[in-house]
Design a protein around this motif. Structure first.
Motif, PDB file in Angstrom:
ATOM      1  N   GLU A 249     117.051  31.150  -4.495  1.00  0.00           N
ATOM      2  CA  GLU A 249     117.597  31.988  -5.564  1.00  0.00           C
ATOM      3  C   GLU A 249     117.569  31.242  -6.889  1.00  0.00           C
ATOM      4  O   GLU A 249     117.909  30.058  -6.962  1.00  0.00           O
ATOM      5  N   ILE A 250     117.168  31.957  -7.934  1.00  0.00           N
ATOM      6  CA  ILE A 250     117.159  31.423  -9.297  1.00  0.00           C
ATOM      7  C   ILE A 250     118.017  32.343 -10.153  1.00  0.00           C
ATOM      8  O   ILE A 250     117.856  33.568 -10.128  1.00  0.00           O
ATOM      9  N   SER A 251     118.936  31.761 -10.892  1.00  0.00           N
ATOM     10  CA  SER A 251     119.874  32.534 -11.704  1.00  0.00           C
ATOM     11  C   SER A 251     119.714  32.161 -13.178  1.00  0.00           C
ATOM     12  O   SER A 251     119.639  30.972 -13.515  1.00  0.00           O
ATOM     13  N   ILE A 252     119.658  33.184 -14.022  1.00  0.00           N
ATOM     14  CA  ILE A 252     119.571  32.978 -15.468  1.00  0.00           C
ATOM     15  C   ILE A 252     120.697  33.762 -16.124  1.00  0.00           C
ATOM     16  O   ILE A 252     120.774  34.983 -16.003  1.00  0.00           O
ATOM     17  N   HIS A 253     121.576  33.042 -16.804  1.00  0.00           N
ATOM     18  CA  HIS A 253     122.719  33.682 -17.454  1.00  0.00           C
ATOM     19  C   HIS A 253     122.752  33.273 -18.920  1.00  0.00           C
ATOM     20  O   HIS A 253     122.437  32.131 -19.262  1.00  0.00           O
ATOM     21  N   PHE A 254     123.139  34.195 -19.788  1.00  0.00           N
ATOM     22  CA  PHE A 254     123.173  33.897 -21.217  1.00  0.00           C
ATOM     23  C   PHE A 254     124.409  34.522 -21.849  1.00  0.00           C
ATOM     24  O   PHE A 254     124.908  35.568 -21.411  1.00  0.00           O
ATOM     25  N   SER A 255     124.911  33.850 -22.896  1.00  0.00           N
ATOM     26  CA  SER A 255     126.120  34.310 -23.575  1.00  0.00           C
ATOM     27  C   SER A 255     126.120  33.778 -25.003  1.00  0.00           C
ATOM     28  O   SER A 255     125.313  32.906 -25.362  1.00  0.00           O
ATOM     29  N   GLU A 256     127.035  34.278 -25.797  1.00  0.00           N
ATOM     30  CA  GLU A 256     127.150  33.854 -27.191  1.00  0.00           C
ATOM     31  C   GLU A 256     128.619  33.762 -27.567  1.00  0.00           C
ATOM     32  O   GLU A 256     129.431  34.594 -27.168  1.00  0.00           O
ATOM     33  N   ASN A 257     128.957  32.717 -28.325  1.00  0.00           N
ATOM     34  CA  ASN A 257     130.305  32.602 -28.865  1.00  0.00           C
ATOM     35  C   ASN A 257     130.225  32.207 -30.332  1.00  0.00           C
ATOM     36  O   ASN A 257     129.138  32.225 -30.922  1.00  0.00           O
ATOM     37  N   ALA A 258     131.341  31.848 -30.912  1.00  0.00           N
ATOM     38  CA  ALA A 258     131.377  31.563 -32.350  1.00  0.00           C
ATOM     39  C   ALA A 258     130.600  30.298 -32.719  1.00  0.00           C
ATOM     40  O   ALA A 258     130.189  30.138 -33.867  1.00  0.00           O
ATOM     41  N   LEU A 259     130.406  29.400 -31.747  1.00  0.00           N
ATOM     42  CA  LEU A 259     129.755  28.125 -32.038  1.00  0.00           C
ATOM     43  C   LEU A 259     128.281  28.092 -31.666  1.00  0.00           C
ATOM     44  O   LEU A 259     127.464  27.526 -32.395  1.00  0.00           O
ATOM     45  N   PHE A 260     127.941  28.693 -30.522  1.00  0.00           N
ATOM     46  CA  PHE A 260     126.559  28.570 -30.059  1.00  0.00           C
ATOM     47  C   PHE A 260     126.190  29.716 -29.126  1.00  0.00           C
ATOM     48  O   PHE A 260     127.052  30.452 -28.627  1.00  0.00           O
ATOM     49  N   THR A 261     124.883  29.832 -28.902  1.00  0.00           N
ATOM     50  CA  THR A 261     124.342  30.745 -27.894  1.00  0.00           C
ATOM     51  C   THR A 261     123.863  29.893 -26.730  1.00  0.00           C
ATOM     52  O   THR A 261     123.116  28.926 -26.925  1.00  0.00           O
ATOM     53  N   GLU A 262     124.290  30.260 -25.525  1.00  0.00           N
ATOM     54  CA  GLU A 262     123.996  29.429 -24.350  1.00  0.00           C
ATOM     55  C   GLU A 262     123.132  30.183 -23.348  1.00  0.00           C
ATOM     56  O   GLU A 262     123.350  31.375 -23.080  1.00  0.00           O
ATOM     57  N   ILE A 263     122.136  29.477 -22.807  1.00  0.00           N
ATOM     58  CA  ILE A 263     121.291  30.005 -21.735  1.00  0.00           C
ATOM     59  C   ILE A 263     121.361  29.010 -20.582  1.00  0.00           C
ATOM     60  O   ILE A 263     121.092  27.818 -20.755  1.00  0.00           O
ATOM     61  N   THR A 264     121.722  29.501 -19.389  1.00  0.00           N
ATOM     62  CA  THR A 264     121.840  28.633 -18.218  1.00  0.00           C
ATOM     63  C   THR A 264     120.835  29.076 -17.157  1.00  0.00           C
ATOM     64  O   THR A 264     120.799  30.245 -16.774  1.00  0.00           O
ATOM     65  N   ILE A 265     119.999  28.127 -16.716  1.00  0.00           N
ATOM     66  CA  ILE A 265     118.999  28.390 -15.676  1.00  0.00           C
ATOM     67  C   ILE A 265     119.371  27.550 -14.462  1.00  0.00           C
ATOM     68  O   ILE A 265     119.357  26.320 -14.515  1.00  0.00           O
ATOM     69  N   SER A 266     119.724  28.218 -13.358  1.00  0.00           N
ATOM     70  CA  SER A 266     120.189  27.508 -12.165  1.00  0.00           C
ATOM     71  C   SER A 266     119.339  27.887 -10.960  1.00  0.00           C
ATOM     72  O   SER A 266     118.751  28.975 -10.900  1.00  0.00           O
ATOM     73  N   ASP A 267     119.293  26.986  -9.993  1.00  0.00           N
ATOM     74  CA  ASP A 267     118.599  27.276  -8.729  1.00  0.00           C
ATOM     75  C   ASP A 267     119.327  26.573  -7.591  1.00  0.00           C
ATOM     76  O   ASP A 267     120.199  25.722  -7.826  1.00  0.00           O
ATOM     77  N   GLY A 320     119.788  18.583  -2.716  1.00  0.00           N
ATOM     78  CA  GLY A 320     120.085  19.500  -1.636  1.00  0.00           C
ATOM     79  C   GLY A 320     120.957  20.671  -2.028  1.00  0.00           C
ATOM     80  O   GLY A 320     121.152  21.597  -1.234  1.00  0.00           O
ATOM     81  N   VAL A 321     121.505  20.664  -3.229  1.00  0.00           N
ATOM     82  CA  VAL A 321     122.381  21.739  -3.696  1.00  0.00           C
ATOM     83  C   VAL A 321     121.696  22.598  -4.748  1.00  0.00           C
ATOM     84  O   VAL A 321     121.729  23.824  -4.687  1.00  0.00           O
ATOM     85  N   GLY A 322     121.053  21.944  -5.725  1.00  0.00           N
ATOM     86  CA  GLY A 322     120.351  22.693  -6.760  1.00  0.00           C
ATOM     87  C   GLY A 322     120.459  22.029  -8.124  1.00  0.00           C
ATOM     88  O   GLY A 322     121.080  20.965  -8.277  1.00  0.00           O
ATOM     89  N   THR A 323     119.864  22.682  -9.105  1.00  0.00           N
ATOM     90  CA  THR A 323     119.799  22.144 -10.458  1.00  0.00           C
ATOM     91  C   THR A 323     120.185  23.230 -11.454  1.00  0.00           C
ATOM     92  O   THR A 323     119.900  24.412 -11.254  1.00  0.00           O
ATOM     93  N   SER A 324     120.843  22.818 -12.522  1.00  0.00           N
ATOM     94  CA  SER A 324     121.247  23.748 -13.569  1.00  0.00           C
ATOM     95  C   SER A 324     120.893  23.157 -14.933  1.00  0.00           C
ATOM     96  O   SER A 324     121.282  22.023 -15.243  1.00  0.00           O
ATOM     97  N   PHE A 325     120.124  23.908 -15.731  1.00  0.00           N
ATOM     98  CA  PHE A 325     119.806  23.532 -17.101  1.00  0.00           C
ATOM     99  C   PHE A 325     120.654  24.371 -18.048  1.00  0.00           C
ATOM    100  O   PHE A 325     120.650  25.617 -17.970  1.00  0.00           O
ATOM    101  N   GLN A 326     121.383  23.708 -18.934  1.00  0.00           N
ATOM    102  CA  GLN A 326     122.208  24.402 -19.921  1.00  0.00           C
ATOM    103  C   GLN A 326     121.628  24.185 -21.311  1.00  0.00           C
ATOM    104  O   GLN A 326     121.551  23.058 -21.791  1.00  0.00           O
TER     105      GLN A 326
END
Length: 334
Positions: A249-267, A320-326
């Motif tokens: 499974e690969i998950s891509i989540h994105f959000s925005e707040n007052a300081l920054f826009t964040e994109i997280t790519i996890s597997d 063995g668990v996975g990787t997440s790029f923020q």
């Protein structure tokens, strides 16, 4: 010193003033007054010569200092704690010396990086070139079976595509390093950006029966370059696809707040060894879990693209668990 034209003019003026003073004293005052004027003139000229000689010695020291600098010795310190023009000059020369020393160090580092890059590029190109030469020789054999001929032709195509990708990526990295790429500064909606980044990888995901989950704020956006950012995300998602097993499974989540826009790519793939984490964004670096076909250029390219747009990227991983790029794109440079 006396051969200097400026000193000669200076002495000539002092002597002329002295002669005029003595003459006026003789004609209009008295001989003792003329003698006093003469003595004072001689004393003044003597002190002037002594002071001028001292300044020339200081200038000679500075000249010697500059010669040592030109020969590559940047460790001398000519500064002093006194006041005056010469002290200011010494301080300025020392500042320039430090700047030249730092620039020299940077040039040496750049030279070493260039040498290492050329060595790495040669190594990366040598393997596919050798394989292609061997397969080309085999294809010349008229007795070669059709099945083998088709297999070698496919392998040649794969190697050519790999070399094309490598050369293209290196060219992009070189342009970014040289500052010749000007990233656009326009509003980029994250949702369409994710769609553009995942589109080229849908077939590899389908082949490995991987599931991709995409979600987040549909209005999330940042100021940047759509195409170049998509290039960076493709490399990050491609890394997740390659290191995640079939059915993963690969998950891509994105959000925005007052300081920054964040994109997280996890597997939930193989993960990255702890000792490899500080180096994964270095070009040509291959960690313990890297595949045989890995070149070590994709993550470096993604890092350069993101940071060149005032962004930041962090990685968290457990074997063995996975990787997440923020990935974070800040509203302003902080």
């Amino acid at each position: 010193m006396l051969r200097n034209q400026e000193v000669q003019i200076y002495l000539t003026l002092l002597l002329s003033i002295s002669v005029i003073g003595v003459t006026v004293a003789v004609l209009f005052v008295s001989l003792p007054a003329a003698g006093l004027v003469l003595a004072l003139s001689v004393l003044l000229i003597s002190f002037s010569l002594i002071f001028t000689k001292w300044r020339y010695r200081q200038i000679e020291k500075l000249s010697s200092y500059l010669k040592q600098i030109s020969s590559g010795d940047f460790h001398l310190d000519v500064r002093d704690n006194s006041e005056g023009e010469l002290s200011l000059l010494k301080s300025d020369i020392f500042k320039v010396t430090r700047m030249l020393s730092e620039q020299g160090t940077l040039l040496q580092e750049d030279k070493a990086k260039l040498t290492n890059a050329i060595s790495d590029i040669s190594h990366q190109l040598k393997t596919p070139l050798t394989s292609m030469i061997v397969m080309a020789d085999l294809l010349r054999d008229k007795r070669l079976e059709d099945g083998k001929r088709a297999e070698f032709t496919r392998n040649l195509q794969v190697q050519l595509e790999r070399m094309e990708w490598l050369v293209s990526s290196l060219l992009k990295l070189s342009k970014i390093d040289a500052g010749t790429i000007f990233f656009k500064k326009e509003k980029v909606l994250v949702a369409p950006l994710i769609q553009a980044a995942t589109a080229p990888l849908l077939i590899p995901m389908d082949i490995k029966m991987q599931h991709v989950k995409i979600g987040g704020d549909e209005q999330a956006a940042f100021i940047g370059d759509f195409n170049w950012t998509a290039e960076a995300l493709i490399n990050l998602i491609k890394n997740s696809v390659e290191h995640t097993a079939e059915g993963g499974e690969i998950s891509i989540h994105f959000s925005e707040n007052a300081l920054f826009t964040e994109i997280t790519i996890s597997d939930n793939g193989k993960g990255i060894a702890k000792e490899d984490l500080p180096y994964i964004f270095r070009r040509f670096y291959k960690g313990k879990n890297a595949g045989d076909d890995s070149v070590g250029i994709g993550l470096a390219l993604a890092y350069s693209i993101i940071t060149s747009q005032h962004g930041d990227i962090e990685v968290n991983s457990s074997p063995g668990v996975g990787t997440s790029f923020q990935i974070k794109f800040y509203k302003q440079v902080i």
